[in-house]
Enzyme design. Sequence first.
Site, short mmCIF file in Angstrom:
data_model
loop_
_atom_site.label_atom_id
_atom_site.label_comp_id
_atom_site.label_asym_id
_atom_site.label_seq_id
_atom_site.Cartn_x
_atom_site.Cartn_y
_atom_site.Cartn_z
N GLY A 149 -5.04 -9.25 2.58
CA GLY A 149 -5.93 -8.29 2.04
C GLY A 149 -5.33 -8.58 0.83
O GLY A 149 -5.22 -6.91 0.65
N CYS A 199 16.22 20.22 -9.48
CA CYS A 199 17.17 20.56 -11.49
C CYS A 199 15.79 20.63 -11.73
O CYS A 199 15.77 20.12 -13.37
CB CYS A 199 16.75 18.65 -11.16
N ASN A 217 0.75 -1.18 0.11
CA ASN A 217 0.04 -0.56 0.05
C ASN A 217 0.92 1.38 -0.11
O ASN A 217 2.10 1.19 0.37
CB ASN A 217 -0.88 0.09 1.12
N VAL A 218 0.19 1.73 -0.44
CA VAL A 218 0.90 3.57 -0.92
C VAL A 218 0.18 4.52 0.01
O VAL A 218 0.38 5.90 0.30
CB VAL A 218 0.50 4.08 -2.22
N ASP A 219 -0.79 4.04 1.37
CA ASP A 219 -1.36 5.27 1.73
C ASP A 219 -0.84 5.57 3.87
O ASP A 219 -1.75 6.57 3.58
CB ASP A 219 -2.88 4.72 1.85
N HIS A 278 5.66 -0.47 -2.57
CA HIS A 278 5.33 -0.32 -3.72
C HIS A 278 5.66 1.83 -3.54
O HIS A 278 4.72 2.72 -4.23
CB HIS A 278 3.73 -0.04 -4.27
P1 NAD Z 1 -5.66 -5.51 -5.11
O1 NAD Z 1 -7.14 -4.84 -4.84
O2 NAD Z 1 -5.51 -6.71 -6.15
O3 NAD Z 1 -6.74 -6.96 -3.81
C1 NAD Z 1 -7.07 -6.86 -2.85
C2 NAD Z 1 -7.36 -7.59 -2.12
O4 NAD Z 1 -8.11 -7.14 -0.37
C3 NAD Z 1 -8.42 -8.37 -2.57
O5 NAD Z 1 -7.64 -10.28 -3.07
C4 NAD Z 1 -9.61 -8.95 -1.77
O6 NAD Z 1 -10.77 -9.44 -1.92
C5 NAD Z 1 -9.12 -8.33 -0.29
N1 NAD Z 1 -10.06 -7.53 0.34
C6 NAD Z 1 -11.02 -6.65 0.33
N2 NAD Z 1 -11.54 -5.46 1.72
C7 NAD Z 1 -10.50 -6.81 2.95
C8 NAD Z 1 -11.10 -6.52 4.13
N3 NAD Z 1 -12.23 -6.10 4.53
N4 NAD Z 1 -10.02 -7.58 4.87
C9 NAD Z 1 -9.10 -8.98 4.27
N5 NAD Z 1 -8.82 -8.30 2.58
C10 NAD Z 1 -9.48 -7.63 1.17
O7 NAD Z 1 -4.29 -5.14 -3.38
P2 NAD Z 1 -3.18 -5.90 -4.28
O8 NAD Z 1 -2.97 -7.14 -4.11
O9 NAD Z 1 -2.46 -4.61 -2.72
O10 NAD Z 1 -2.83 -5.52 -5.68
C11 NAD Z 1 -3.14 -4.33 -5.78
C12 NAD Z 1 -2.28 -3.06 -6.33
O11 NAD Z 1 -2.66 -1.98 -5.98
C13 NAD Z 1 -0.71 -2.65 -5.23
O12 NAD Z 1 0.20 -2.99 -6.13
C14 NAD Z 1 -1.36 -1.68 -4.70
O13 NAD Z 1 0.09 -0.73 -4.52
C15 NAD Z 1 -2.11 -0.99 -5.33
N6 NAD Z 1 -3.29 -0.08 -4.56
C16 NAD Z 1 -2.59 -0.03 -3.49
C17 NAD Z 1 -3.98 0.78 -2.60
C18 NAD Z 1 -3.91 1.16 -0.76
O14 NAD Z 1 -2.58 1.99 -0.65
N7 NAD Z 1 -4.40 1.71 0.20
C19 NAD Z 1 -5.30 0.81 -3.07
C20 NAD Z 1 -5.43 0.43 -4.16
C21 NAD Z 1 -4.62 -0.01 -4.53
#
Ligand code: NAD
Length: 251
Positions: free
Chosen positions: A191, A154, A106-108, A123
Site C-alpha cells: 500500500g 518552553c 503512516n502516522v495513524d 514519519h
Molecule cells: P500514497 O497515498 O502515495 O500511495 C498509496 C498507495 O496505496 C497507492 O499506490 C495505492 O494504489 C495503494 N492502495 C490504495 N488502496 C489500497 C488497498 N486497499 N490496499 C493496498 N494498497 C492500496 O501513500 P504513501 O506511499 O504511504 O506515501 C504518502 C505519504 O503520505 C506518506 O509519507 C504517509 O506518511 C502520508 N500519509 C499517511 C496516511 C496515514 O497515516 N494513513 C494517509 C495519507 C498519507
Amino acid sequence: MHPDMRVIPNELIAALRTARRVTVLTGAGISAESGVPTFREAQAGLWSHYHPEDRHPDAFQRNPQLVWEWYVWRRQLVSAAQPNAGHAALAVMQTYVPQWTLITQNVDGLHQRAGSQGVIELHGSLLRYVCSARQHIVSLEAPAMGMPPVCPRCGSLVRPDVVWFGEPLPVAAMVEAFEAAAHCDVFLSIGTSGVVQPAASLPLEALAGGALTVEINPDETPLSRRVDLTLRGPAGQLLPALGRAAWPDAD
Ligand code: NAD
C-alpha cells in the site's frame, strides 16, 4: 479453499514458512479500507483544499492555526477509524516469524491498535505532540480546533510529532529500518506508491540483500517491475489470505 488464497504464489508461502526474518513496509494504502484517505485520495477528495505544502514547517510558521486544525481533523478521523483485516493479519503473522520488523510511513497508529508490536514509525505519529523547538514531548488528550496550544515548558507552539517536508526522519528509526530491509529473507511492500524517499529505497535495499521481494497493491507503482512478485488487490483481502495460506491455523 478461500478464493483469495488461490492468488498466493507457492513460492511466497514456502518462503514465509521458512523465513527467519521478514520485513514489512506499509504506506497509506493499508489504511484505505479503514476509511483513512491515501495521499492521492486526499488530493482529489475531501482534503483537496489542503495542499502538500501545508505539511511543511514554513506553513506552520505562516499559518499555525490552518495547519493545526488540519491535524486535529485528521486525528479525529483516525481515532474514529478501526484497524482493518490487513492490519489484523500482519499482527497475527508477526507471531509466526522469529524476527519480524514492521516499518510504516503512516502516522495513524492503526497498526498498533491492531496489535502489532515494535512498529517503526518513519514519519512519526499524529497521535503524539512536541513543541515546535522539537525538544519537549507534550501530552494532549483531546486537541481542539483554533490556535495550537503553547508548550508548558518552553512557550513555543505545540505541533504534531510528524515529519514534515524538508525535515529529517528520526535517525534511530531509519537505521533500524535500513538494517531490517538489508538483512531479511522476505520483504513485503504494502500500500505504498513508493515515491516518498527515503522509504522508497527500502525495497531496493532488500532486493540488493537477496530477499524475496513482494509488492501488495491494487495498482502498478514504480516498484512493480523490480520486485520478485506482485499481488494485485486490496491489502484487506490479500493479507488475511496470505496469512491463512502460509499458516493455516492462523485465524
Ligand atoms: P500514497 O497515498 O502515495 O500511495 C498509496 C498507495 O496505496 C497507492 O499506490 C495505492 O494504489 C495503494 N492502495 C490504495 N488502496 C489500497 C488497498 N486497499 N490496499 C493496498 N494498497 C492500496 O501513500 P504513501 O506511499 O504511504 O506515501 C504518502 C505519504 O503520505 C506518506 O509519507 C504517509 O506518511 C502520508 N500519509 C499517511 C496516511 C496515514 O497515516 N494513513 C494517509 C495519507 C498519507
